[in-house]
Write a protein that holds these residues in place. Structure first.
Motif, PDB file in Angstrom:
ATOM      1  N   GLY A  28     -31.001  43.675  35.014  1.00 21.22           N
ATOM      2  CA  GLY A  28     -29.946  44.297  34.196  1.00 21.22           C
ATOM      3  C   GLY A  28     -28.625  43.623  34.544  1.00 21.22           C
ATOM      4  O   GLY A  28     -28.594  42.465  34.973  1.00 21.22           O
ATOM      5  N   TYR A  29     -27.540  44.352  34.365  1.00 24.40           N
ATOM      6  CA  TYR A  29     -26.209  43.776  34.627  1.00 24.40           C
ATOM      7  C   TYR A  29     -26.117  43.237  36.061  1.00 24.40           C
ATOM      8  O   TYR A  29     -25.706  42.106  36.290  1.00 24.40           O
ATOM      9  CB  TYR A  29     -25.116  44.831  34.453  1.00 24.40           C
ATOM     10  N   GLY A  30     -26.493  44.080  37.027  1.00 21.28           N
ATOM     11  CA  GLY A  30     -26.333  43.712  38.435  1.00 21.28           C
ATOM     12  C   GLY A  30     -27.290  42.605  38.861  1.00 21.28           C
ATOM     13  O   GLY A  30     -26.874  41.606  39.466  1.00 21.28           O
TER      14      GLY A  30
ATOM     15  N   ALA B 170     -27.387  47.637  28.545  1.00 25.32           N
ATOM     16  CA  ALA B 170     -27.631  49.079  28.453  1.00 25.32           C
ATOM     17  C   ALA B 170     -26.468  49.801  27.773  1.00 25.32           C
ATOM     18  O   ALA B 170     -26.656  50.832  27.127  1.00 25.32           O
ATOM     19  CB  ALA B 170     -27.868  49.639  29.851  1.00 25.32           C
ATOM     20  N   ALA B 171     -25.270  49.233  27.890  1.00 25.52           N
ATOM     21  CA  ALA B 171     -24.092  49.892  27.307  1.00 25.52           C
ATOM     22  C   ALA B 171     -24.086  49.842  25.774  1.00 25.52           C
ATOM     23  O   ALA B 171     -23.213  50.425  25.142  1.00 25.52           O
ATOM     24  CB  ALA B 171     -22.813  49.264  27.858  1.00 25.52           C
TER      25      ALA B 171
ATOM     26  N   THR C 209     -21.388  52.275  36.526  1.00 24.93           N
ATOM     27  CA  THR C 209     -21.003  51.588  35.282  1.00 24.93           C
ATOM     28  C   THR C 209     -21.428  50.124  35.340  1.00 24.93           C
ATOM     29  O   THR C 209     -21.631  49.561  36.419  1.00 24.93           O
ATOM     30  CB  THR C 209     -19.475  51.622  35.043  1.00 24.93           C
ATOM     31  N   ALA C 210     -21.477  49.519  34.170  1.00 25.44           N
ATOM     32  CA  ALA C 210     -21.822  48.103  34.082  1.00 25.44           C
ATOM     33  C   ALA C 210     -20.731  47.276  34.770  1.00 25.44           C
ATOM     34  O   ALA C 210     -21.011  46.279  35.437  1.00 25.44           O
ATOM     35  CB  ALA C 210     -21.940  47.711  32.612  1.00 25.44           C
ATOM     36  N   GLN C 211     -19.505  47.729  34.576  1.00 22.63           N
ATOM     37  CA  GLN C 211     -18.356  47.058  35.172  1.00 22.63           C
ATOM     38  C   GLN C 211     -18.504  46.932  36.697  1.00 22.63           C
ATOM     39  O   GLN C 211     -18.328  45.855  37.266  1.00 22.63           O
ATOM     40  CB  GLN C 211     -17.145  47.940  34.812  1.00 22.63           C
TER      41      GLN C 211
ATOM     42  N   GLY D  87     -31.383  49.824  38.439  1.00 18.78           N
ATOM     43  CA  GLY D  87     -30.708  50.624  37.414  1.00 18.78           C
ATOM     44  C   GLY D  87     -30.961  52.116  37.456  1.00 18.78           C
ATOM     45  O   GLY D  87     -31.229  52.693  38.508  1.00 18.78           O
TER      46      GLY D  87
ATOM     47  N   ASN E  37     -38.623  41.461  36.793  1.00 23.74           N
ATOM     48  CA  ASN E  37     -38.207  42.448  35.792  1.00 23.74           C
ATOM     49  C   ASN E  37     -39.426  42.883  34.999  1.00 23.74           C
ATOM     50  O   ASN E  37     -40.338  42.093  34.772  1.00 23.74           O
ATOM     51  CB  ASN E  37     -37.147  41.854  34.853  1.00 23.74           C
ATOM     52  N   LYS E  38     -39.406  44.161  34.573  1.00 22.43           N
ATOM     53  CA  LYS E  38     -40.612  44.665  33.889  1.00 22.43           C
ATOM     54  C   LYS E  38     -40.707  44.210  32.441  1.00 22.43           C
ATOM     55  O   LYS E  38     -41.736  44.397  31.792  1.00 22.43           O
ATOM     56  CB  LYS E  38     -40.690  46.183  33.999  1.00 22.43           C
TER      57      LYS E  38
ATOM     58  N   LYS F 267     -13.403  47.222  23.775  1.00 21.40           N
ATOM     59  CA  LYS F 267     -14.770  47.242  24.303  1.00 21.40           C
ATOM     60  C   LYS F 267     -15.539  45.981  23.872  1.00 21.40           C
ATOM     61  O   LYS F 267     -16.264  45.380  24.662  1.00 21.40           O
ATOM     62  CB  LYS F 267     -15.480  48.507  23.811  1.00 21.40           C
TER      63      LYS F 267
ATOM     64  N   ASN G 220     -32.785  54.791  39.750  1.00 22.51           N
ATOM     65  CA  ASN G 220     -34.231  54.590  39.657  1.00 22.51           C
ATOM     66  C   ASN G 220     -34.914  55.296  40.845  1.00 22.51           C
ATOM     67  O   ASN G 220     -34.531  55.093  42.003  1.00 22.51           O
ATOM     68  CB  ASN G 220     -34.510  53.082  39.705  1.00 22.51           C
TER      69      ASN G 220
ATOM     70  N   GLY H  15     -25.252  47.994  41.512  1.00 24.37           N
ATOM     71  CA  GLY H  15     -25.313  48.795  40.292  1.00 24.37           C
ATOM     72  C   GLY H  15     -25.621  50.259  40.546  1.00 24.37           C
ATOM     73  O   GLY H  15     -25.246  50.831  41.567  1.00 24.37           O
ATOM     74  N   ASP H  16     -26.345  50.848  39.598  1.00 20.99           N
ATOM     75  CA  ASP H  16     -26.560  52.297  39.606  1.00 20.99           C
ATOM     76  C   ASP H  16     -27.411  52.787  40.776  1.00 20.99           C
ATOM     77  O   ASP H  16     -27.484  53.988  41.027  1.00 20.99           O
ATOM     78  CB  ASP H  16     -27.231  52.725  38.289  1.00 20.99           C
TER      79      ASP H  16
ATOM     80  N   VAL I 250     -42.135  46.801  39.271  1.00 16.31           N
ATOM     81  CA  VAL I 250     -42.099  47.180  40.694  1.00 16.31           C
ATOM     82  C   VAL I 250     -42.754  48.555  40.828  1.00 16.31           C
ATOM     83  O   VAL I 250     -42.430  49.485  40.094  1.00 16.31           O
ATOM     84  CB  VAL I 250     -40.639  47.252  41.208  1.00 16.31           C
TER      85      VAL I 250
HETATM   86  C1  LIG Z   1     -25.736  54.553  26.171  1.00  8.73           C
HETATM   87  C2  LIG Z   1     -25.025  54.008  27.379  1.00  8.73           C
HETATM   88  C3  LIG Z   1     -23.723  53.530  27.240  1.00  8.73           C
HETATM   89  C4  LIG Z   1     -23.052  52.995  28.365  1.00  8.73           C
HETATM   90  N1  LIG Z   1     -21.773  52.521  28.198  1.00  8.73           N
HETATM   91  C5  LIG Z   1     -21.149  51.919  29.231  1.00  8.73           C
HETATM   92  C6  LIG Z   1     -19.859  51.331  29.073  1.00  8.73           C
HETATM   93  O1  LIG Z   1     -19.284  51.391  27.992  1.00  8.73           O
HETATM   94  N2  LIG Z   1     -19.295  50.711  30.138  1.00  8.73           N
HETATM   95  C7  LIG Z   1     -19.918  50.630  31.348  1.00  8.73           C
HETATM   96  O2  LIG Z   1     -19.356  50.022  32.285  1.00  8.73           O
HETATM   97  N3  LIG Z   1     -21.137  51.204  31.559  1.00  8.73           N
HETATM   98  C8  LIG Z   1     -21.768  51.838  30.530  1.00  8.73           C
HETATM   99  N4  LIG Z   1     -23.008  52.410  30.707  1.00  8.73           N
HETATM  100  C9  LIG Z   1     -23.599  52.411  32.050  1.00  8.73           C
HETATM  101  C10 LIG Z   1     -24.264  51.071  32.348  1.00  8.73           C
HETATM  102  O3  LIG Z   1     -25.120  50.692  31.314  1.00  8.73           O
HETATM  103  C11 LIG Z   1     -25.008  51.124  33.681  1.00  8.73           C
HETATM  104  O4  LIG Z   1     -24.132  51.570  34.680  1.00  8.73           O
HETATM  105  C12 LIG Z   1     -25.561  49.736  34.002  1.00  8.73           C
HETATM  106  O5  LIG Z   1     -26.589  49.408  33.090  1.00  8.73           O
HETATM  107  C13 LIG Z   1     -26.089  49.653  35.433  1.00  8.73           C
HETATM  108  O6  LIG Z   1     -26.483  48.338  35.685  1.00  8.73           O
HETATM  109  P1  LIG Z   1     -27.692  48.021  36.692  1.00  8.73           P
HETATM  110  O7  LIG Z   1     -27.713  46.547  36.869  1.00  8.73           O
HETATM  111  O8  LIG Z   1     -27.588  48.887  37.882  1.00  8.73           O
HETATM  112  O9  LIG Z   1     -28.991  48.500  35.926  1.00  8.73           O
HETATM  113  P2  LIG Z   1     -29.568  48.208  34.469  1.00  8.73           P
HETATM  114  O10 LIG Z   1     -28.588  47.479  33.634  1.00  8.73           O
HETATM  115  O11 LIG Z   1     -30.089  49.518  33.995  1.00  8.73           O
HETATM  116  O12 LIG Z   1     -30.791  47.227  34.760  1.00  8.73           O
HETATM  117  C14 LIG Z   1     -31.949  47.629  35.437  1.00  8.73           C
HETATM  118  C15 LIG Z   1     -33.024  46.605  35.181  1.00  8.73           C
HETATM  119  O13 LIG Z   1     -34.147  46.918  35.992  1.00  8.73           O
HETATM  120  C16 LIG Z   1     -35.331  46.840  35.212  1.00  8.73           C
HETATM  121  N5  LIG Z   1     -36.309  47.758  35.794  1.00  8.73           N
HETATM  122  C17 LIG Z   1     -36.223  49.105  35.902  1.00  8.73           C
HETATM  123  N6  LIG Z   1     -37.288  49.602  36.537  1.00  8.73           N
HETATM  124  C18 LIG Z   1     -38.076  48.541  36.857  1.00  8.73           C
HETATM  125  C19 LIG Z   1     -39.308  48.407  37.535  1.00  8.73           C
HETATM  126  N7  LIG Z   1     -39.988  49.454  38.028  1.00  8.73           N
HETATM  127  N8  LIG Z   1     -39.827  47.159  37.693  1.00  8.73           N
HETATM  128  C20 LIG Z   1     -39.169  46.066  37.217  1.00  8.73           C
HETATM  129  N9  LIG Z   1     -38.006  46.142  36.562  1.00  8.73           N
HETATM  130  C21 LIG Z   1     -37.453  47.368  36.384  1.00  8.73           C
HETATM  131  C22 LIG Z   1     -34.892  47.220  33.800  1.00  8.73           C
HETATM  132  O14 LIG Z   1     -35.789  46.704  32.823  1.00  8.73           O
HETATM  133  C23 LIG Z   1     -33.517  46.568  33.740  1.00  8.73           C
HETATM  134  O15 LIG Z   1     -33.621  45.233  33.299  1.00  8.73           O
HETATM  135  C24 LIG Z   1     -23.697  52.960  29.623  1.00  8.73           C
HETATM  136  C25 LIG Z   1     -25.017  53.447  29.748  1.00  8.73           C
HETATM  137  C26 LIG Z   1     -25.668  53.958  28.644  1.00  8.73           C
HETATM  138  C27 LIG Z   1     -27.090  54.468  28.785  1.00  8.73           C
END
Ligand SMILES: Cc1cc2nc3c(=O)[nH]c(=O)nc-3n(C[C@H](O)[C@H](O)[C@H](O)COP(=O)(O)OP(=O)(O)OC[C@H]3O[C@@H](n4cnc5c(N)ncnc54)[C@H](O)[C@@H]3O)c2cc1C
Length: 406
Positions: A12-14, A45-46, A316-318, A108, A37-38, A378, A266, A299-300, A81
């Motif tokens: 994902g983003y991170g 995701a945003a 957040t994605a940021q 995430g 990645n799965k 945005k 997660n 990330g999250d 995973v």
């Molecule tokens: C509708 C919506 C709107 C949003 N709007 C904003 C915004 O405007 N601004 C902002 O900053 N944030 C926003 N967010 C929040 C932001 O999307 C998250 O904070 C961000 O995606 C977190 O990034 P991450 O890298 O932690 O995880 P993610 O981007 O969620 O990536 C996780 C990755 O892990 C993979 N994965 C998960 N489980 C497994 C597994 N078991 N095995 C292998 N791979 C796996 C997934 O496929 C994905 O590719 C929004 C979220 C949503 C749902």
């Protein structure tokens, strides 16, 4: 000579940004890098609420991972995973088990269904491309069914959103834009369709000041969204939803319930045995796990305190993208026995779009935004992200240029 194995979980983003930074900063001979990645694509995701409403096709939101990474430098593993075992320095996937020297967890978020089986069974949530696509198709199916049934079922045209936070409000805004198109497409009178947002608190979008919250409520209500505040969900049935307001129970017939009232990290991280707080891995200011220094988290999934405010950083994605830079730097620093860098979040603002051409936000030094400027900013932020991810080519391919046609 043993080359250290860096394993990154999640693209994902991170995860994606960590991988791209390491790909640039490390020579192939310095480490083996594996990205797991799965799905074979990365997605923003945003943008998922737009995919769920049907106002943006999911193809625009996702990017094939192999088109972004250099496979001579990063080994991409398409697998899920299953468990993380820090004490053995291993990660179990569906098809194989990986050993690592340094692990980066970037898996995430998940929707938080409050452990309610009825909610899990009868409500949708906006979690990934698959779940967003399902909501879009379900909406279209229900609109299509309406005319094909001799006994009209109003529940098919009632859409209930649980939660008036950022995700719920953004989705409601997209639906407000999309419903007139859907009505035209399926020959349905717009007055028959209800979009209802239930919020337990006295206002939607807590975290924003009263003026912005007011603006958001007016924007949504003027476009037909019914907002019911002070409403607590009591029961989620297959064809209706029951909530309590002011001590009395109300039931809304609906075949479409979207739960947008919360996300959690997660759940694999909590099961890993790493020290967690609020379901996230507690990390040091260098973003490695407090109790396992060769595990980094972005990330999250990371519970990190902003040293300046003393409060936990938002999910957040940021934040995820900023953390990725620090983690990549620190992983390289470990390999080269250099100094680690602390994570210092730079919050540039928060924007909530309310459909394609309206929204609210606070940017930089508390500057407030309302109206078309909010989604426009945005879009610019998203374009900068695409630029970092895949250069100008990707911006041209996936960027949003709808303001050009406005
Ligand atoms: C509708 C919506 C709107 C949003 N709007 C904003 C915004 O405007 N601004 C902002 O900053 N944030 C926003 N967010 C929040 C932001 O999307 C998250 O904070 C961000 O995606 C977190 O990034 P991450 O890298 O932690 O995880 P993610 O981007 O969620 O990536 C996780 C990755 O892990 C993979 N994965 C998960 N489980 C497994 C597994 N078991 N095995 C292998 N791979 C796996 C997934 O496929 C994905 O590719 C929004 C979220 C949503 C749902």
């Amino acid at each position: 000579m043993h080359r250290p194995h860096i394993v990154i979980l999640g693209a994902g983003y991170g995860g994606m940004m960590t991988a791209l930074k390491l790909q640039k900063q490390l020579h192939v001979n310095e480490a083996d890098i594996t990205l797991v990645n799965k799905e074979d694509y990365h997605y923003q995701a945003a943008w998922l609420h737009e995919n769920a409403a049907g106002s943006l096709h999911h193809e625009r939101t996702r990017v094939p991972i192999r088109e972004i990474i250099n496979e001579n430098k990063i080994n991409f593993v398409l697998d899920k995973v299953v468990s993380i075992k820090p004490e053995e320095k291993k990660v179990k996937l569906m098809e194989e088990t990986l050993s690592y020297d340094i692990l980066v967890i970037a898996l995430g978020f998940e929707s938080e269904m409050l452990g309610e089986p009825a909610l899990e069974k009868n409500a949708f949530s906006i979690g990934d491309i698959n779940s967003a696509r399902l909501i879009r198709e379900h909406l279209e199916y229900n609109f299509a069914c309406y005319h094909n049934e001799t006994e009209k079922n109003d529940a098919r045209l009632n859409i209930v959103i649980g939660g008036g936070g950022a995700t719920g409000s953004e989705f409601a805004g997209e639906l407000a834009d999309r419903i007139p198109q859907l009505c035209k497409e399926y020959d349905i009178e717009k007055a028959l369709v209800r979009v209802i947002m239930l919020e337990a608190e006295s206002s939607i979008l807590r975290g924003f000041d009263e003026k912005l919250r007011h603006y958001a409520m007016n924007s949504l209500e003027s476009r037909g969204v019914e907002i019911i505040t002070g409403a607590t969900l009591k029961e989620c049935k297959p064809n209706s939803i029951v909530y309590e307001k002011d001590g009395s129970l109300e039931e809304i017939p609906t075949t479409t319930k979207i739960w947008a009232a919360g996300v959690r990290a997660n759940s694999l991280v909590e099961k890993s045995g790493l020290g967690t707080k609020n379901g996230k891995v507690e990390v040091t200011k260098y973003l490695n796990a407090l109790d396992c220094r060769d595990v980094y988290v972005v990330g999250d999934c990371a519970y990190v305190i902003d040293q300046e405010s003393g409060e936990a950083c938002n999910s957040t994605a940021q934040i995820a993208v900023q953390q990725a830079s620090v983690v990549a730097h620190n992983v390289k620093a470990i390999l080269k026995e250099k100094k680690l860098k602390p994570f210092e979040p730079k919050i540039k603002g928060m924007i909530v779009s309310l459909g394609g051409y309206d929204g609210i936000g606070v940017i930089f030094n508390n500057r407030k935004l309302v109206g078309w400027k909010a989604p426009l900013v945005k879009i610019l932020i998203d374009s900068c992200y695409l630029l970092k991810l895949g250069g100008l080519n990707l911006v041209m391919k996936k960027g949003k240029f709808k303001f050009l046609n406005y």
